[in-house]
Scaffold this active site. Structure first.
Site, PDB file in Angstrom:
ATOM      1  N   SER A 174       0.844  -1.204   0.000  1.00 10.00           N
ATOM      2  CA  SER A 174       0.000   0.000   0.000  1.00 10.00           C
ATOM      3  C   SER A 174       0.875   1.248   0.000  1.00 10.00           C
ATOM      4  O   SER A 174       2.103   1.171   0.036  1.00 10.00           O
ATOM      5  CB  SER A 174      -0.914  -0.005   1.222  1.00 10.00           C
ATOM      6  OG  SER A 174      -0.141   0.253   2.370  1.00 10.00           O
ATOM      7  N   LYS A 175       0.210   2.378  -0.013  1.00 15.22           N
ATOM      8  CA  LYS A 175       0.880   3.684  -0.091  1.00 15.22           C
ATOM      9  C   LYS A 175       1.971   3.836   0.968  1.00 15.22           C
ATOM     10  O   LYS A 175       2.989   4.455   0.728  1.00 15.22           O
ATOM     11  CB  LYS A 175      -0.155   4.794   0.132  1.00 15.22           C
ATOM     12  CG  LYS A 175      -1.024   5.056  -1.062  1.00 15.22           C
ATOM     13  CD  LYS A 175      -0.855   6.508  -1.537  1.00 15.22           C
ATOM     14  CE  LYS A 175      -1.492   6.763  -2.868  1.00 15.22           C
ATOM     15  NZ  LYS A 175      -0.695   6.273  -3.988  1.00 15.22           N
ATOM     16  N   ARG A 176       1.713   3.280   2.161  1.00 13.82           N
ATOM     17  CA  ARG A 176       2.678   3.527   3.236  1.00 13.82           C
ATOM     18  C   ARG A 176       4.028   2.844   2.984  1.00 13.82           C
ATOM     19  O   ARG A 176       4.998   3.092   3.686  1.00 13.82           O
ATOM     20  CB  ARG A 176       2.097   3.141   4.594  1.00 13.82           C
ATOM     21  CG  ARG A 176       2.012   1.675   4.836  1.00 13.82           C
ATOM     22  CD  ARG A 176       1.202   1.349   6.074  1.00 13.82           C
ATOM     23  NE  ARG A 176       0.826  -0.036   6.028  1.00 13.82           N
ATOM     24  CZ  ARG A 176       1.577  -1.023   6.507  1.00 13.82           C
ATOM     25  NH1 ARG A 176       2.736  -0.746   7.077  1.00 13.82           N
ATOM     26  NH2 ARG A 176       1.173  -2.269   6.421  1.00 13.82           N
ATOM     27  N   GLY A 184       5.726   3.355   0.330  1.00 11.78           N
ATOM     28  CA  GLY A 184       6.464   4.207  -0.615  1.00 11.78           C
ATOM     29  C   GLY A 184       5.727   4.262  -1.935  1.00 11.78           C
ATOM     30  O   GLY A 184       4.555   3.900  -2.019  1.00 11.78           O
TER      31      GLY A 184
END
Ligand code: GLU
Length: 486
Positions: free
Chosen positions: A251-253, A255
């Site tokens: 996911s986005k977290r 990177g």
């Protein structure tokens, strides 16, 4: 004739998983002298977005994955956008209905939901009951007259198995007992994914379907459709999924995960392609650096891995650093130029200056963005000092005096170049009985605002005497303001 397709649904950004699927299709097509086709699967009307489609095309072009047929350039089997192919699907649906392979189903979503919940409570696999399978024409007309909008379902055999021969996974069996008469047309008259994809793959003469593992479970349904239509299925290859470093969902977290983000953050397309090819494939030769022409020589689906790939930003950074190192100063400058212009940097400086800055600073970043960040003080007058550096070099005992010494050295050095600056700084330190570092660190912070830069004397030479003096004066005022000298 090899014909493969990348078939994104334009519901969001081009993710690395999609980009990798596109790359594998592209390589497979080129290696086999085949065609690489781009098709937009936009039959999910609530989720499809026009700007997402444009973003996907843009991302693929930036990566250099040029398609031979597609929505923008056309081809012999168009249109290449599913929402423009409704009449093609209609014919297929009518053929299935009139051959008795499919039927209208009037069961309401509420009824289906109820049946699903009942199956769940009994802990059994839900299968559509087949309630509408044997409706007579009369019953059907009567339900239509009530204004009900039916879906269309495909008749699936109750027993037996479907075997998917997967190039990457070998043969995978699916029991028909676990399948049901699935929906091929929604109540709004639009085809479902399975119907549209089979129709298009057939009409577009796709020989190999190379796609994400998440579609493996759709494949038996698609094979049922091929069988019902009397069409030959293509060959299948399901590429493994990509997990986060902690082996969870990416996911986005974790990177950057989309091509657009990598691009904005200053990664090079060839580094991203290199990274993508290694996500689920290896040459078997312990090779990490692969250009597209190396890939064209070595890639094969048989060597693609069936187990999940693990995302690693460190590896991506390392690869990007490798490709950046290979660029000449001029080539690197060309890549940075638009960002220079965007920041208003280029025109204000004499010719040659930008090139010298690039040459001096290029080793300090793994991405174009990091390199740009590392050179900002050569262009902009910074407004803040690194806080830890300021506490250490501008606030301690004697720091104001040292800055005054630095300023006078900058003013009085006869020749303002790196060699001479180094000589006078070292001589001055010696005469004061202090280490050269005691002058170098505050001088670096004063002229750059930072505690880490390329060699200070080269930096000062490039900045020039005037700017160095002005910045030393600012530092003096700052240090004076804090320690009460001024
Ligand atoms: N449109 C599907 C997706 O974006 C791909 C379908 C396929 O390749 O068969 O996941």
């Amino acid at each position: 004739m090899v014909r493969v397709r990348f078939a994104p649904s334009p519901t969001g950004a081009l993710h690395i998983g999609g980009a990798r699927t596109a790359l594998y299709n592209y390589l497979f097509a080129k290696i086999n002298n085949g065609s690489f086709i781009l098709r937009l699967e936009d039959t999910d009307r609530s989720r499809s977005q026009a700007d997402a489609a444009a973003g996907i095309l843009d991302g693929l072009s930036w990566l250099g994955l040029a398609w031979d047929e597609g929505p923008d350039i056309g081809g012999n089997y168009g249109p290449y956008q599913q929402s423009l192919r409704l009449s093609v699907y209609r014919k297929v649906i009518d053929a299935l209905l009139s051959a008795g392979q499919a039927y209208y189903c009037f069961c309401s979503p509420e009824k289906i939901q109820h049946e699903k919940e009942a199956a769940q409570a009994e802990k059994i696999n839900y299968r559509y009951s087949g309630a509408c399978k044997n409706l007579t024409e009369e019953e059907r007309q009567c339900l239509l007259a009530q204004g009900l909008r039916p879906v269309v379902r495909l008749k699936v055999p109750d027993s037996g198995v479907v075997t998917v021969q997967d190039i990457i996974r070998g043969s995978v069996e699916f029991s028909n007992a676990l399948s049901d008469d699935f929906i091929i047309v929604k109540s709004d008259g639009w085809p479902t994914y399975n119907l549209a994809v089979v129709t298009d793959d057939h009409h577009m003469k796709i020989s190999h379907v190379i796609r994400a593992e998440e579609h493996l479970s759709n494949t038996p349904k698609q094979i049922h459709l091929y069988n019902a239509l009397g069409w030959e299925p293509p060959q299948f290859a399901h590429v493994s999924m990509i997990l986060s470093p902690d082996r969870g969902k990416l996911s986005k977290r974790h990177g950057a995960t989309s091509v657009q983000e990598f691009r904005e953050q200053g990664y090079l397309p060839q580094a991203l392609l290199n990274y993508l090819v290694l996500l689920g494939w290896s040459s078997g030769e312990n090779l990490d650096l692969l250009t597209v022409s190396d890939m064209l020589e070595k890639f094969s689906l048989e060597r693609a891995s069936a187990s999940p790939a693990v995302y690693s930003l460190e590896k991506m950074d390392w690869l990007n650093g490798q490709y950046l190192n290979q660029l000449s100063d001029e080539a690197l400058y060309t890549m940075l130029e638009s960002e220079f212009i965007r920041r208003g940097w280029s025109p204000a400086y004499p010719p040659g200056y930008c090139g010298q800055v690039v040459a001096l600073v290029r080793g300090r970043g793994k991405t174009l963005t990091q390199i740009i960040e590392a050179m900002a003080y050569f262009y902009d007058d910074f407004t803040a000092y690194d806080p830890e550096g300021a506490a250490k070099y501008f606030q301690g005992e004697g720091s104001h005096e040292r800055l005054a010494v630095i300023k006078s050295l900058l003013e009085n050095t006869s020749i303002f170049n790196a060699e001479e600056l180094e000589r006078v700084f070292r001589a001055q330190a010696q005469s004061m009985g202090i280490k050269a570092a005691a002058l170098i660190h505050p001088a670096r912070l004063a002229v750059s605002g930072r505690t880490a830069t390329p060699g200070l004397f080269e930096v000062m030479e490039l900045l020039g005497r005037e700017r160095c003096i002005a910045r030393a004066e600012k530092a003096l005022a700052f240090a004076g303001g804090i320690s009460g000298y001024n």
